[in-house]
Structure formats: structure tokens, C-alpha cells
Design an enzyme around this catalytic site. Structure first.
Site, PDB file in Angstrom:
ATOM      1  N   THR A  53       0.704  -0.969  -0.445  1.00  0.00           N
ATOM      2  CA  THR A  53      -0.026   0.211  -0.237  1.00  0.00           C
ATOM      3  C   THR A  53       0.828   1.061  -0.146  1.00  0.00           C
ATOM      4  O   THR A  53       0.153   2.333   0.006  1.00  0.00           O
ATOM      5  CB  THR A  53      -0.626   0.261   1.182  1.00  0.00           C
ATOM      6  OG1 THR A  53      -1.455  -0.805   0.872  1.00  0.00           O
ATOM      7  CG2 THR A  53      -1.700   1.769   0.399  1.00  0.00           C
ATOM      8  N   THR A  54       2.223   1.932   0.192  1.00  0.00           N
ATOM      9  CA  THR A  54       2.898   2.606   1.127  1.00  0.00           C
ATOM     10  C   THR A  54       3.624   2.869  -0.741  1.00  0.00           C
ATOM     11  O   THR A  54       3.506   3.913  -0.744  1.00  0.00           O
ATOM     12  CB  THR A  54       3.994   2.082   2.009  1.00  0.00           C
ATOM     13  OG1 THR A  54       3.404   2.066   3.465  1.00  0.00           O
ATOM     14  CG2 THR A  54       4.556   3.601   2.397  1.00  0.00           C
ATOM     15  N   TYR A 116     -12.008  -3.533  -4.118  1.00  0.00           N
ATOM     16  CA  TYR A 116     -13.185  -3.415  -5.129  1.00  0.00           C
ATOM     17  C   TYR A 116     -13.951  -3.968  -5.520  1.00  0.00           C
ATOM     18  O   TYR A 116     -15.530  -3.514  -5.145  1.00  0.00           O
ATOM     19  CB  TYR A 116     -12.405  -1.855  -5.907  1.00  0.00           C
ATOM     20  CG  TYR A 116     -13.434  -1.422  -7.903  1.00  0.00           C
ATOM     21  CD1 TYR A 116     -13.789  -0.102  -6.775  1.00  0.00           C
ATOM     22  CD2 TYR A 116     -13.619  -2.194  -8.490  1.00  0.00           C
ATOM     23  CE1 TYR A 116     -15.291  -0.052  -7.856  1.00  0.00           C
ATOM     24  CE2 TYR A 116     -14.925  -1.931  -9.225  1.00  0.00           C
ATOM     25  CZ  TYR A 116     -15.216  -0.868  -8.854  1.00  0.00           C
ATOM     26  OH  TYR A 116     -16.497  -0.424 -10.014  1.00  0.00           O
ATOM     27  N   TYR A 142      -2.239 -10.541   2.616  1.00  0.00           N
ATOM     28  CA  TYR A 142      -1.926  -8.691   3.263  1.00  0.00           C
ATOM     29  C   TYR A 142      -3.988  -8.291   3.535  1.00  0.00           C
ATOM     30  O   TYR A 142      -4.199  -8.345   2.321  1.00  0.00           O
ATOM     31  CB  TYR A 142      -1.590  -8.308   2.498  1.00  0.00           C
ATOM     32  CG  TYR A 142      -1.261  -6.360   2.788  1.00  0.00           C
ATOM     33  CD1 TYR A 142      -1.794  -6.096   3.986  1.00  0.00           C
ATOM     34  CD2 TYR A 142      -1.046  -5.371   1.889  1.00  0.00           C
ATOM     35  CE1 TYR A 142      -1.692  -5.187   4.345  1.00  0.00           C
ATOM     36  CE2 TYR A 142      -1.005  -4.095   1.966  1.00  0.00           C
ATOM     37  CZ  TYR A 142      -1.629  -4.380   3.156  1.00  0.00           C
ATOM     38  OH  TYR A 142      -1.723  -2.525   3.399  1.00  0.00           O
ATOM     39  N   ARG A 147      -9.351  -0.617   3.419  1.00  0.00           N
ATOM     40  CA  ARG A 147      -8.395  -0.599   2.028  1.00  0.00           C
ATOM     41  C   ARG A 147      -9.480  -1.159   1.009  1.00  0.00           C
ATOM     42  O   ARG A 147      -9.471  -0.618  -0.059  1.00  0.00           O
ATOM     43  CB  ARG A 147      -7.219  -0.061   1.814  1.00  0.00           C
ATOM     44  CG  ARG A 147      -6.386   0.553   2.199  1.00  0.00           C
ATOM     45  CD  ARG A 147      -6.227   1.584   1.031  1.00  0.00           C
ATOM     46  NE  ARG A 147      -4.406   1.985   2.048  1.00  0.00           N
ATOM     47  CZ  ARG A 147      -4.184   3.435   1.580  1.00  0.00           C
ATOM     48  NH1 ARG A 147      -4.291   3.988  -0.465  1.00  0.00           N
ATOM     49  NH2 ARG A 147      -3.483   3.829   2.181  1.00  0.00           N
ATOM     50  N   LYS A 171      -0.739 -10.272   7.412  1.00  0.00           N
ATOM     51  CA  LYS A 171      -0.659  -9.211   7.575  1.00  0.00           C
ATOM     52  C   LYS A 171      -1.798  -8.107   7.899  1.00  0.00           C
ATOM     53  O   LYS A 171      -2.407  -8.252   7.015  1.00  0.00           O
ATOM     54  CB  LYS A 171       0.666  -7.917   6.709  1.00  0.00           C
ATOM     55  CG  LYS A 171       0.899  -6.306   7.627  1.00  0.00           C
ATOM     56  CD  LYS A 171       0.757  -5.049   5.776  1.00  0.00           C
ATOM     57  CE  LYS A 171       1.101  -4.238   6.165  1.00  0.00           C
ATOM     58  NZ  LYS A 171       1.328  -3.230   5.292  1.00  0.00           N
ATOM     59  N   ILE A 213       4.772  -4.333   9.948  1.00  0.00           N
ATOM     60  CA  ILE A 213       5.114  -4.053   8.873  1.00  0.00           C
ATOM     61  C   ILE A 213       4.671  -2.126   8.565  1.00  0.00           C
ATOM     62  O   ILE A 213       3.000  -1.793   8.482  1.00  0.00           O
ATOM     63  CB  ILE A 213       4.539  -4.752   7.373  1.00  0.00           C
ATOM     64  CG1 ILE A 213       4.822  -6.377   7.552  1.00  0.00           C
ATOM     65  CG2 ILE A 213       4.814  -3.790   6.120  1.00  0.00           C
ATOM     66  CD1 ILE A 213       4.600  -6.979   6.568  1.00  0.00           C
TER      67      ILE A 213
END
Length: 309
Positions: A53-54, A116, A142, A147, A171, A213
Site C-alpha cells: 500500500t505504501t 474494490y 495482507y 482499503r 499482515k 510492517i
């Protein structure tokens, strides 16, 4: 005994999710990425991840994601575990990227719950089971419901852990601390559980987590890694102090959507060109002033950045 036991011992602590730097012309700055990775490893970061994501993966083309993974693998050069993010909303793309991770010698692949399209739990099981069966690489699920708009149930995680030898951890960017406790209850405490929520990084260690993380590691890799170092060495008081010491930085870095505040901060530290690709953008001027003020409190502005970062 599992063929992944040695890897599970190595993949503990602070695995830093590195940002993807961009040049003024909006192209990916691979040289800056490599410099960041060297800085992280020299600062004591225990592992490196990219294109999570980052790392703005949804703003990258498929080719760019592969380029970032390849350059990062070269920069890491086996010094610490390397865990690129390989997931997307597209199943075939996820298979392709996960295979690329294996081809370049990644230690594991981090695969996000598809965002989504809101798959059912049954569909999530089939998606991850197919990836695990198709690509023989250790996989970290993850789960980031804020999100993705879907939360992977503990039962689904446990079923995948039972059925897929190479799904070795998760994660959890999940603020439901009861949920993450039940992950270890049902998957066993050798299942690698990482926090993706900054204020739960330290508490996750207390329940048997493998580490975290954390986006904040991009700004203070040494101190973020030291929370784990103090904990594992039995200095609980120091780990607690550092947890609270980092809280103002954690707070300000999430007052806008990650990684916008993070890139602004790294720009102020002269680590990168602070640029995001639309539809993402830097925070407004008011928040940037607040970020600068917090960085100054930690001695992190470019004029005084030093070993304490």
C-alpha cells in the site's frame, strides 16, 4: 517440521514497506529507491517490502511494479528478508507478479486481499488457494479491510493455513484486536502475524506476533526496528517507552491517506522528491506545516538528520 521453519525465524521484526519515489517527470526513481533500501538496512530494519500500500502499486503499471521489485531485490542482495507486494484486483496479474517475485529470488510474496470487487469468503479462499498452489513461494496474506472493503474471516485464514503449506503468515491492518488474537488461536503461534496498524505494532508482539510492517519505518527505520529489538531482548520498559515516543509521528503520518503525509515528510528530510501520482497528491499546506513541526520535534528535518533516525 516445515521446510519454512528457518525462514520463519528470519522474517521477524520490522519489515519496512518502502515508498516508491518518483522523479519530477512522474517516472519511477529507481536510484532513489535503492538509496532508501541501503539506508534502511544500515539503520537496522529487519526486512524490506516494496509495492505494498505504501508503495502506491495501483499507481504503477505492471511493468513498473516488476522493475521496482527487481531493483529492490538487487539492492537488498540477500542482506535481510525481501517480501514484495504482488497482489491486485486481477487474479491473473497477481499470479504473474507472484511468479516474478519467485523468479527474482524474493523470500516471500505479500498478497493483498483484492480491493474494490468485494469477493465473498469462498471466493477469497479460491483466490489465495490458487496462488499458493500455482507459485511455490512463501505467501503472506495482507488483510486491510479499510482499503479493500472486505475483511478476511479468521475461519478463512485458518482454512488457508491448514490447506496451503506455503501460506505462512498474515499482515493484519485490522483495528479489531480480538480478530488478530483469534488468528493466532486458530492458526497456531508459529503462523507469522504482522501488524499493519502503527499503534498495534507493540501490542501485537505481546500476543505472539512476529513483528510489524509499519509505514512509519520509512521515516525512522532505526527507532521503529528498536521496538522489536527491545522486546525480543526482554527490555519491556524500553519497548513501551519507544512505543509511546513514536505515537505523535504515527498520528501525523495518518492524518491524510498514506503515503501522502509520508512522502511530504521524506521530502522535508531531503530523502526523496516528494511526489505522488494522481489521483493521490500531497497534503494541504496546513497539514504539511504540522508534519514539519512534528519532524522538528524528533530532530528529523534535513538540517539535523543524523543517526538518531
Amino acid at each position: 517440521m516445515s521446510r519454512f521453519d528457518d525462514l520463519k525465524q528470519r522474517m521477524r521484526g520490522s519489515i519496512a514497506p518502502i515508498i516508491t519515489p518518483f522523479k519530477e517527470d512522474d517516472s519511477v526513481d529507481l536510484d532513489a529507491l535503492e538509496e532508501l533500501i541501503h539506508w534502511h538496512i544500515e539503520s537496522g530494519t529487519h526486512g524490506i517490502s516494496v509495492t505494498g500500500t505504501t508503495g502506491e502499486p495501483s499507481s504503477l503499471t505492471l511493468e513498473e511494479r516488476v522493475q521496482v521489485m527487481e531493483r529492490a531485490a538487487k539492492a537488498v542482495n540477500g542482506r535481510v528478508p525481501f517480501v514484495p507486494g504482488t497482489g491486485s484486483t486481477n487474479h491473473q496479474e497477481t499470479l504473474y507478479l507472484t511468479q516474478k517475485a519467485k523468479d527474482i529470488g524474493a523470500d516471500a510474496a505479500m498478497v493483498i486481499v483484492p480491493y474494490y470487487n468485494k469477493p465473498s469468503q469462498h471466493a477469497l479462499y479460491k483466490h489465495f488457494k490458487t496462488i499458493a498452489d500455482t507459485v511455490d513461494i512463501p505467501i503472506i496474506i495482507y488483510n486491510i479491510p479499510g482499503r479493500t472493503a472486505v475483511n478476511m474471516d479468521v475461519k478463512t485464514i485458518a482454512r488457508l493455513n491448514e490447506d496451503c503449506e506455503n501460506i505462512i503468515g498474515i499482515k493484519e491492518s485490522n483495528k479489531d484486536f480480538e480478530h488478530v488474537n483469534r488468528v493466532l488461536l486458530h492458526c497456531g503461534r508459529d503462523f507469522l502475524l504482522y501488524s499493519g496498524i502503527e499503534l498495534l505494532c507493540y501490542p501485537m508482539l505481546a500476543i505472539g506476533g512476529a513483528g510489524y510492517i509499519s509505514a512509519t519505518a520509512n521515516v525512522m527505520p532505526g527507532r521503529v526496528a528498536d521496538v522489536y529489538n527491545y522486546w525480543v531482548n526482554g527490555n519491556i520498559k524500553k519497548a513501551q517507552e519507544l512505543h509511546y515516543d513514536l505515537m505523535p509521528l504515527n498520528d501525523v503520518l495518518f492524518k491524510d491517506t498514506n503515503p501522502a503525509p509520508l512522502k511530504a515528510a521524506l521530502g522535508m528530510m531531503d530523502r526523496i522528491n516528494p511526489q505522488l501520482r494522481l489521483p493521490m497528491d500531497l497534503p494541504n499546506e496546513e497539514l504539511q506545516k504540522e508534519i514539519r513541526s512534528v519532524l522538528d520535534q524528533y530532530g528529523l528535518l534535513s538540517k539535523n538528520v543524523g543517526s538518531h533516525a
